[in-house]
Design an enzyme around this catalytic site. Structure first.
Site, mmCIF file in Angstrom:
data_model
loop_
_atom_site.group_PDB
_atom_site.id
_atom_site.type_symbol
_atom_site.label_atom_id
_atom_site.label_comp_id
_atom_site.label_asym_id
_atom_site.label_seq_id
_atom_site.Cartn_x
_atom_site.Cartn_y
_atom_site.Cartn_z
ATOM 1 N N PHE B 112 0.839 -1.194 0.000
ATOM 2 C CA PHE B 112 0.000 0.000 0.000
ATOM 3 C C PHE B 112 0.881 1.253 0.000
ATOM 4 C CE2 PHE B 112 -2.366 3.285 2.431
ATOM 5 C CZ PHE B 112 -3.305 3.568 1.448
ATOM 6 N N LYS B 162 9.735 3.187 6.528
ATOM 7 C CA LYS B 162 9.133 3.444 7.834
ATOM 8 C C LYS B 162 9.859 2.703 8.953
ATOM 9 C CE LYS B 162 4.732 3.839 10.161
ATOM 10 N NZ LYS B 162 3.273 3.790 10.044
ATOM 11 N N MET B 474 -0.559 33.028 -22.584
ATOM 12 C CA MET B 474 0.641 32.795 -23.385
ATOM 13 C C MET B 474 0.365 31.807 -24.512
ATOM 14 S SD MET B 474 3.591 33.720 -23.994
ATOM 15 C CE MET B 474 4.714 34.371 -22.765
HETATM 16 C C1 LIG Z 1 1.829 23.018 -15.258
HETATM 17 C C2 LIG Z 1 1.813 23.660 -16.590
HETATM 18 N N1 LIG Z 1 0.895 23.291 -17.508
HETATM 19 C C3 LIG Z 1 0.874 23.880 -18.725
HETATM 20 C C4 LIG Z 1 1.770 24.861 -19.046
HETATM 21 C C5 LIG Z 1 1.743 25.498 -20.421
HETATM 22 N N2 LIG Z 1 1.444 26.935 -20.316
HETATM 23 C C6 LIG Z 1 2.412 27.881 -20.358
HETATM 24 S S1 LIG Z 1 1.826 29.411 -20.162
HETATM 25 C C7 LIG Z 1 0.243 28.864 -20.070
HETATM 26 C C8 LIG Z 1 -0.897 29.829 -19.872
HETATM 27 C C9 LIG Z 1 -0.908 30.428 -18.530
HETATM 28 O O1 LIG Z 1 -2.094 31.142 -18.367
HETATM 29 P P1 LIG Z 1 -2.276 32.175 -17.192
HETATM 30 O O2 LIG Z 1 -1.797 31.591 -15.923
HETATM 31 O O3 LIG Z 1 -3.660 32.675 -17.196
HETATM 32 O O4 LIG Z 1 -1.243 33.327 -17.534
HETATM 33 P P2 LIG Z 1 -1.213 34.354 -18.785
HETATM 34 O O5 LIG Z 1 -0.359 33.755 -19.838
HETATM 35 O O6 LIG Z 1 -2.623 34.574 -19.234
HETATM 36 O O7 LIG Z 1 -0.591 35.580 -18.199
HETATM 37 C C10 LIG Z 1 0.191 27.476 -20.188
HETATM 38 C C11 LIG Z 1 -1.034 26.685 -20.172
HETATM 39 C C12 LIG Z 1 2.723 25.192 -18.064
HETATM 40 N N3 LIG Z 1 3.685 26.105 -18.279
HETATM 41 N N4 LIG Z 1 2.715 24.606 -16.850
#
Ligand SMILES: Cc1ncc(C[n+]2csc(CCOP(=O)(O)OP(=O)(O)O)c2C)c(N)n1
Lengths: 156, 563
Positions: B112, B162, B474
């Site tokens: 487990f 453990k 982004m």
């Molecule tokens: C854990 C994770 N999943 C996916 C990504 C891919 N990714 C890079 S930037 C982004 C968008 C981020 O959106 P938000 O937090 O709203 O920030 P913004 O770009 O709008 O400022 C994603 C999905 C990542 N960097 N990290």
């Protein structure tokens, strides 16, 4: 950049996960392993690996540096000359005509390692290129099975 | 003196002067948690997810320079922690992470909550241990701290079954340690250093390319002094923001994919590049065979494998950056005349005048860059800045006026969304007297939003400024530029009520739509001394510019986006 073959002799602390650290490094970074042998160095806490790899200049340099970076790696010997030997075992059926076999075994530091009711196992030890040649030549005796050891190397 | 494995862990942390740890308990680590309960050496902060425990320890480590410590249990506790380890590993952050494991007697039976933890962590830590014998534990703990903080820092993972945490053995914790197979090089090769300074003296267009190594080696003072006496212009990577200080006339800015024009042009036109601890990340170099193609390269790094990994180097110097730059300074004083580079500096300053870093402000909609500039204006060096990942991260890197090293804390190498809030908690815990701001996005903040509870419970008031574009911004930007505006799974207009959300945890929330509301909200958030969300509606379609498209060349930047 062109790929070249490289023999590395790696001295490591003989602890549990060390082989997985090394094989994981090669797999994770996309390096090639042509052969790998490992055994403890007598009367020490070390093991010695012989790794035969290939890659271009940058990759080979990285392999050496990345190996050094692993905490249990003590020494990586990469340059200079190596005395290199590999072993092969070949199982041949007894009903074959063995003319010429004796000469071949002599030429490749060979001997008969084992035998049974209807087969013999021959053993040869030589450098990797010559083992290639031997395994081609032995085909005419219709081998049933064969195995090669991978290189062991010692810097000289 | 005989101690149990669990007691050894606690005593070792005391000997290492650890004052805070982060973690989350569970079956396999319960003996250790029992000893944590009994001791008075350090505070334990319960996060609400193991990933966040590692990020919090990481934020603590990055801001303070000390080793961060975290505890998790076996199985899912450990697997939850992996993103945290990988994040710290990619950015060379010193951590010691201790996980519980099922008893040795059942290892290998799919017991487990059994998982091969060291098998999983191996590629994302500097080193790891599975403790098979309690007698080895004192040495392993000592080695773990030593390895984490020395050389190129990094996370070290110790997996303790453990039964080992319950067994007794003698506890001899060594004061110092020498390892047979691990000896980082601190002092650079004198002849190499001489040759490098000689080469700089003979150059016409030198540039300092400063990376995260300058922060890890605490070399900011030396780097600033070297720049000053030589008059060599400098560019910083994302990881090096704050090393030169924003007021420094020699600092051109950040380089790379979202670097400024003058910084990228400096790299492209330089005849020698002095690389102070960067790692030539593809987000920095763009197309490799066009990267700094006129420049001879001096690369100083404590990690030999970093040198020559991506580009061929003319003057490799293995050593601790602080140490190496210290020995370069007297030579530079003797050989280098800052006057010589005046026309080169003038040229780069002219580039900056032609294409400065900027944005078009608006009186209809809030621009994210304005929010960041305004925050910088109001808080300056009173605040540490953490970020999540995305557009807001790049805007923070571009527009916040960083003035000291470690002020900017961001997941650079792994780019981990969900890093910001827990990291900000770690930062605030390390520097309670400073303000801890997390610039985040409406996507990222939800990836570790449960940590609001940790912050409220432990009274660690961090301020989260959500640059809310109702997009995974982004990714949306790339879809706009490179995918014909097909917004596949990035339009996230369905949102929680962020104000109510933070209030439900016991924090304060502000909804902001105008500049004035922002000014008031930031002041009120600080005055409230509470965990805060400032949810800012920003221009949904604002892009991060300039931009070097992936695989493009630094000298060919997209300066604006035309429909
Ligand atoms: C854990 C994770 N999943 C996916 C990504 C891919 N990714 C890079 S930037 C982004 C968008 C981020 O959106 P938000 O937090 O709203 O920030 P913004 O770009 O709008 O400022 C994603 C999905 C990542 N960097 N990290």
């Amino acid at each position: 950049m062109e790929n070249t073959r490289r023999v590395l002799s790696v001295v490591v602390i003989n602890e549990e996960a060390v082989l997985s650290r090394i094989s994981g490094l090669f797999a994770g970074r996309g390096y090639n392993i042509d052969s790998l042998t490992v055994a403890p160095v007598p009367n020490t806490n070390f093991s010695r690996l012989t790794i035969v790899t290939n890659g271009n200049k940058r990759v080979l340099e990285q392999i050496v540096k990345q190996l050094h970076k692993l905490i249990p790696v003590y020494k990586v010997i990469e340059s200079g000359e190596f005395a290199e030997q590999e072993m092969a075992l070949v199982k041949i059926p007894l009903n074959e005509n063995f003319s010429g076999l004796d000469v071949m075994l002599k030429a490749y530091n060979g001997t008969i390692a084992s035998s049974g009711e209807n087969f013999i196992v021959v053993m040869v030890a030589d450098d990797a290129k010559r083992i290639d040649n031997f395994l081609k030549a032995i085909k005419k005796f219709n081998p049933i099975d064969m195995v090669r050891s991978g290189s062991v190397a010692l810097d000289v | 003196m005989e101690l149990s494995g669990s007691q050894m862990v606690v005593e070792a942390l005391a000997k290492e002067n650890i004052s805070v740890v982060f973690g989350y308990p569970g079956g396999a680590i319960m003996n250790v948690y029992d000893e944590i309960y009994k001791q008075k050496y350090f505070q334990h902060i319960l996060t609400r997810h193991e990933q966040a425990a590692i990020h919090a320890a990481d934020g603590y480590a990055r801001s303070s320079g000390d080793v961060g410590v975290a505890f998790v249990t076996s199985g899912p506790g450990f697997t939850n922690a992996v993103t945290g380890l990988a994040t710290a590993y990619m950015d060379s952050v010193p951590l010691v992470v201790i996980s519980g494991q099922v008893p040795i007697s059942v290892i290998g039976t799919d017991a487990f909550q059994e998982i091969d933890a060291v098998g999983i962590s191996r590629p994302c830590v500097k080193h790891n241990y599975l403790v098979k014998d309690v007698k080895d534990l004192p040495r392993i703990l000592k080695e773990a701290f030593f390895i984490a903080r020395s050389g190129r820092p990094g996370p070290v993972h110790i997996d303790i079954p453990k039964d080992v945490t319950a067994q007794n053995a003698k506890f001899n914790y060594p004061d110092t340690i020498k390892m047979q197979t691990y000896k980082p090089t601190y002092k650079g090769n004198g002849r190499q250093i001489n040759k490098a300074v000689e080469a700089i003296a003979n150059s016409k267009r030198p540039v300092l390319y400063i990376g995260g190594g300058a922060i890890n080696s605490n070399a900011s003072d030396e780097v600033r002094e070297f720049a000053k006496i030589t008059g060599i212009p400098a560019v910083e990577t994302l990881m090096a923001r704050g090393v030169m200080g924003h007021k420094n006339p020699l600092l051109l800015g950040m380089l790379g994919m979202h670097g400024c024009y003058s910084a990228n042009m400096a790299m492209s036109e330089a005849d020698i590049m002095i690389a102070f601890g960067p790692r030539f990340d593809d987000r920095v170099t763009g197309k490799l065979n066009e990267f700094a193609k006129h420049a001879k390269i001096i690369h100083i790094d404590i990690d030999p494998s970093s040198i020559g990994k991506i580009v061929d180097v003319d003057f490799p110097i293995v050593g601790d950056l602080k140490n190496v730059v210290e020995s370069m300074i007297p030579l530079a004083k003797e050989k280098i005349n800052a006057e010589k580079y005046k026309s080169w500096r003038d040229l780069l300053n002219r580039y900056d005048e032609i294409h400065p870093l900027g944005y078009k402000d608006s009186d209809k909609v809030l621009k994210p860059q304005w929010i960041i500039e305004k925050t910088g204006e109001m808080l300056g060096d009173n605040a540490f800045i953490t970020t999540d990942v995305g557009q807001h991260q790049m805007w923070a890197a571009q527009f916040y006026p960083f003035s000291f090293p470690r002020q900017f804390i961001t997941s650079g190498g792994l780019g981990t969304m969900g890093f910001g809030l827990p990291a900000a908690i770690g930062v605030k815990r390390a520097f309670p007297e400073k303000i801890s701001i997390n610039f985040t996005g409406d996507g990222s903040i939800l990836m570790n939003v449960q940590e609001l509870m940790t912050a409220v419970e432990m009274n660690i008031p961090v301020i989260n400024i959500i640059l809310n574009n109702k997009f995974l911004g982004m990714v949306r930007q790339w879809q706009t530029f490179f995918y014909d505006k097909r917004y596949s799974s990035t339009d996230i207009q369905k949102q929680p009520n962020f104000v109510k959300l933070v209030e439900s945890f016991g924090g304060v929330g502000f909804k902001v739509k105008t500049k004035n509301e922002f000014n008031v909200a930031l002041k009120d958030a600080i005055d409230s001394k509470k965990v805060a969300f400032i949810d800012v509606d920003i221009d949904r379609f604002e892009n991060v510019l300039p931009m070097v498209p992936a695989g493009g060349t630094l000298y060919n930047m997209m300066l604006e986006y035309k429909e």
